[in-house]
Write a protein that holds these residues in place. Structure first.
Motif, PDB file in Angstrom:
ATOM      1  N   ALA A  23       5.262 -14.066  -8.638  1.00 29.84           N
ATOM      2  CA  ALA A  23       3.771 -14.505  -9.438  1.00 29.84           C
ATOM      3  C   ALA A  23       2.748 -14.714  -8.375  1.00 29.84           C
ATOM      4  O   ALA A  23       2.861 -15.559  -7.621  1.00 29.84           O
ATOM      5  N   ILE A  24       1.689 -14.025  -8.425  1.00 32.65           N
ATOM      6  CA  ILE A  24       0.757 -14.007  -7.532  1.00 32.65           C
ATOM      7  C   ILE A  24      -0.522 -15.139  -7.993  1.00 32.65           C
ATOM      8  O   ILE A  24      -1.006 -14.902  -8.711  1.00 32.65           O
ATOM      9  N   SER A  25      -0.454 -16.318  -6.991  1.00 33.14           N
ATOM     10  CA  SER A  25      -1.140 -17.588  -7.531  1.00 33.14           C
ATOM     11  C   SER A  25      -2.368 -17.373  -6.811  1.00 33.14           C
ATOM     12  O   SER A  25      -2.977 -18.616  -6.976  1.00 33.14           O
ATOM     13  N   LYS A  26      -2.725 -16.551  -6.031  1.00 38.31           N
ATOM     14  CA  LYS A  26      -4.243 -16.498  -5.196  1.00 38.31           C
ATOM     15  C   LYS A  26      -5.300 -17.096  -6.220  1.00 38.31           C
ATOM     16  O   LYS A  26      -5.326 -16.715  -7.380  1.00 38.31           O
ATOM     17  N   THR A  27      -6.018 -18.029  -5.684  1.00 42.89           N
ATOM     18  CA  THR A  27      -7.249 -18.537  -6.283  1.00 42.89           C
ATOM     19  C   THR A  27      -7.016 -19.587  -7.514  1.00 42.89           C
ATOM     20  O   THR A  27      -7.741 -20.392  -8.065  1.00 42.89           O
ATOM     21  N   MET A  67       3.893 -13.907   1.405  1.00 46.76           N
ATOM     22  CA  MET A  67       2.704 -13.568   1.794  1.00 46.76           C
ATOM     23  C   MET A  67       2.561 -12.108   1.581  1.00 46.76           C
ATOM     24  O   MET A  67       3.276 -11.133   1.847  1.00 46.76           O
ATOM     25  N   VAL A  68       1.494 -12.009   0.721  1.00 43.71           N
ATOM     26  CA  VAL A  68       1.388 -10.444   0.266  1.00 43.71           C
ATOM     27  C   VAL A  68      -0.164  -9.815   0.883  1.00 43.71           C
ATOM     28  O   VAL A  68      -0.348  -8.475   0.615  1.00 43.71           O
ATOM     29  N   GLY A  69      -1.003 -10.496   1.383  1.00 45.01           N
ATOM     30  CA  GLY A  69      -2.007  -9.879   1.912  1.00 45.01           C
ATOM     31  C   GLY A  69      -2.335  -9.745   3.513  1.00 45.01           C
ATOM     32  O   GLY A  69      -1.310 -10.166   4.244  1.00 45.01           O
ATOM     33  N   GLY A 195       4.096  -2.558  -7.948  1.00 47.26           N
ATOM     34  CA  GLY A 195       3.652  -2.695  -9.225  1.00 47.26           C
ATOM     35  C   GLY A 195       2.923  -4.223  -9.491  1.00 47.26           C
ATOM     36  O   GLY A 195       3.296  -5.038  -8.795  1.00 47.26           O
ATOM     37  N   MET A 196       1.696  -4.119 -10.100  1.00 46.38           N
ATOM     38  CA  MET A 196       0.584  -5.102 -10.174  1.00 46.38           C
ATOM     39  C   MET A 196       0.659  -5.128 -11.817  1.00 46.38           C
ATOM     40  O   MET A 196       1.359  -4.420 -12.454  1.00 46.38           O
ATOM     41  N   THR A 197      -0.241  -6.075 -12.100  1.00 50.30           N
ATOM     42  CA  THR A 197      -0.606  -6.319 -13.812  1.00 50.30           C
ATOM     43  C   THR A 197      -0.992  -4.763 -14.370  1.00 50.30           C
ATOM     44  O   THR A 197      -0.082  -4.678 -15.469  1.00 50.30           O
ATOM     45  N   ASN A 198      -1.667  -3.984 -13.720  1.00 53.13           N
ATOM     46  CA  ASN A 198      -1.872  -2.816 -14.404  1.00 53.13           C
ATOM     47  C   ASN A 198      -0.915  -1.557 -14.266  1.00 53.13           C
ATOM     48  O   ASN A 198      -0.881  -0.660 -15.079  1.00 53.13           O
ATOM     49  N   ILE A 211       7.830  -6.762  -8.515  1.00 52.83           N
ATOM     50  CA  ILE A 211       6.818  -6.528  -8.882  1.00 52.83           C
ATOM     51  C   ILE A 211       5.782  -7.959  -8.656  1.00 52.83           C
ATOM     52  O   ILE A 211       6.332  -8.979  -8.526  1.00 52.83           O
ATOM     53  N   ARG A 212       4.631  -7.551  -8.176  1.00 52.37           N
ATOM     54  CA  ARG A 212       3.891  -8.724  -7.853  1.00 52.37           C
ATOM     55  C   ARG A 212       2.656  -8.911  -8.924  1.00 52.37           C
ATOM     56  O   ARG A 212       1.720  -8.102  -8.829  1.00 52.37           O
ATOM     57  N   VAL A 213       2.706  -9.696  -9.866  1.00 53.73           N
ATOM     58  CA  VAL A 213       2.008 -10.008 -10.911  1.00 53.73           C
ATOM     59  C   VAL A 213       1.035 -11.260 -10.716  1.00 53.73           C
ATOM     60  O   VAL A 213       1.547 -12.365 -10.668  1.00 53.73           O
ATOM     61  N   GLY A 214      -0.216 -10.845 -10.867  1.00 50.44           N
ATOM     62  CA  GLY A 214      -1.025 -12.328 -11.022  1.00 50.44           C
ATOM     63  C   GLY A 214      -1.673 -12.378 -12.365  1.00 50.44           C
ATOM     64  O   GLY A 214      -1.423 -13.251 -13.128  1.00 50.44           O
ATOM     65  N   SER A 215      -2.697 -11.579 -12.837  1.00 47.63           N
ATOM     66  CA  SER A 215      -3.531 -11.518 -13.914  1.00 47.63           C
ATOM     67  C   SER A 215      -2.816 -11.897 -15.153  1.00 47.63           C
ATOM     68  O   SER A 215      -3.402 -12.452 -15.950  1.00 47.63           O
ATOM     69  N   ALA A 216      -1.870 -11.128 -15.199  1.00 49.32           N
ATOM     70  CA  ALA A 216      -0.845 -10.805 -16.647  1.00 49.32           C
ATOM     71  C   ALA A 216      -0.031 -12.167 -16.858  1.00 49.32           C
ATOM     72  O   ALA A 216       0.113 -12.442 -17.668  1.00 49.32           O
ATOM     73  N   GLU A 220      -7.311 -13.724 -15.658  1.00 53.22           N
ATOM     74  CA  GLU A 220      -8.379 -13.108 -14.659  1.00 53.22           C
ATOM     75  C   GLU A 220      -8.679 -13.929 -13.655  1.00 53.22           C
ATOM     76  O   GLU A 220      -8.913 -15.345 -13.854  1.00 53.22           O
ATOM     77  N   ARG A 221      -8.844 -13.459 -12.547  1.00 54.27           N
ATOM     78  CA  ARG A 221      -9.444 -14.360 -11.183  1.00 54.27           C
ATOM     79  C   ARG A 221     -11.085 -14.223 -11.422  1.00 54.27           C
ATOM     80  O   ARG A 221     -11.631 -13.071 -11.889  1.00 54.27           O
ATOM     81  N   LYS A 222     -11.548 -15.340 -10.764  1.00 56.57           N
ATOM     82  CA  LYS A 222     -13.226 -15.146 -10.719  1.00 56.57           C
ATOM     83  C   LYS A 222     -13.526 -14.362  -9.591  1.00 56.57           C
ATOM     84  O   LYS A 222     -12.870 -14.543  -8.563  1.00 56.57           O
TER      85      LYS A 222
END
Ligand SMILES: *Cc1c(COP(=O)(O)O)cnc(C)c1O
Length: 222
Positions: A23-27, A67-69, A195-198, A211-216, A220-222
């Motif tokens: 679960a990608i929790s950045k921001t 760490m994914v970045g 694999g990400m949200t899209n 799979i690395r999923v954030g926005s789903a 959405e991130r600002k």
């Protein structure tokens, strides 16, 4: 966004598969992460060292932090004591530094090699042939405090899902090829972080194991 419900949806989707959800929790705030945690999720990913170490300090100890970045060499030392997996190893210089810092605290650090896909915008990652050479020449053995579990990749940012699928296929084939020629003790080459949200649905069909999923999950991130 109902974070708990989204987590449950992904757990249900993956329950009979060999694929994990990162679960990608950045921001996102600590409370948002706790919502996911309380819904039973313990694997989170971030793309900035400062944010990752802050959240690691403040949130429950049994969270697995990924760490994914892009990782700068001078920040490796902050991650090695606790990071579960670094997805974004993109240069030999970086592996060297991770190995050095791992040695200092006597901890073997789990890593994925990030693969650069020619048409994608980011400039980070290894070229396919570079990786073939690296494993053929048994270079990994020079870095015993690094454990290479597999590959990470990002598909081109596009609506053309056929293109995304063919890029994922190339990564899967590369992983299988590297696994066959690998003779290094500290390399497993079983994981494929794609694999990400899209595009996670395509990634699952093409053999993703993470799979690395954030926005789903978090919105959405600002
Ligand atoms: C932000 C990020 C993701 C998640 O992206 P979403 O489209 O929000 O799912 C995955 N991988 C990396 C490397 C990221 O930086």
């Amino acid at each position: 966004m109902n974070i708990a419900l989204n987590i449950k949806h992904f757990h249900e989707l993956l329950k009979d598969s060999d694929c994990q959800l990162v679960a990608i929790s950045k921001t996102k705030s600590e409370n948002e992460i706790l919502e996911a945690y309380n819904a039973g999720h313990k694997i989170f990913g971030e793309n900035k060292v400062q944010e990752l170490t802050d959240k690691h300090e403040k949130l429950p100890e049994d969270i697995e932090w990924h760490m994914v970045g892009h990782l700068q060499r001078n920040k490796v030392k902050y991650l090695v004591p606790f990071v579960h997996l670094i997805h974004s190893v993109d240069s030999i210089k970086l592996i060297k530094e991770i190995n050095k810092r791992g040695r200092k605290i006597n901890r073997q650090i789990k890593c994925l090699m990030q693969v650069h896909i020619a048409r994608e915008e980011t400039k980070f990652g290894f070229a396919f042939e570079e990786l073939v050479e690296f494993f053929q020449d048994k270079k990994a053995e020079e870095f015993p405090f690094v454990k290479i579990l597999g590959l990470m990749g990002m598909a081109t940012f596009t609506d053309d899902m056929d293109k995304v699928r063919s890029e994922f296929k190339e990564l899967r084939e590369l992983k299988d090829r590297l696994k066959k020629l690998n003779k290094n003790r500290n390399v497993e080459m079983n994981e494929l972080s794609i694999g990400m949200t899209n595009d996670y649905k395509i990634a699952l069909e093409e053999g993703s194991t993470m799979i690395r999923v954030g926005s789903a999950i978090f919105g959405e991130r600002k």
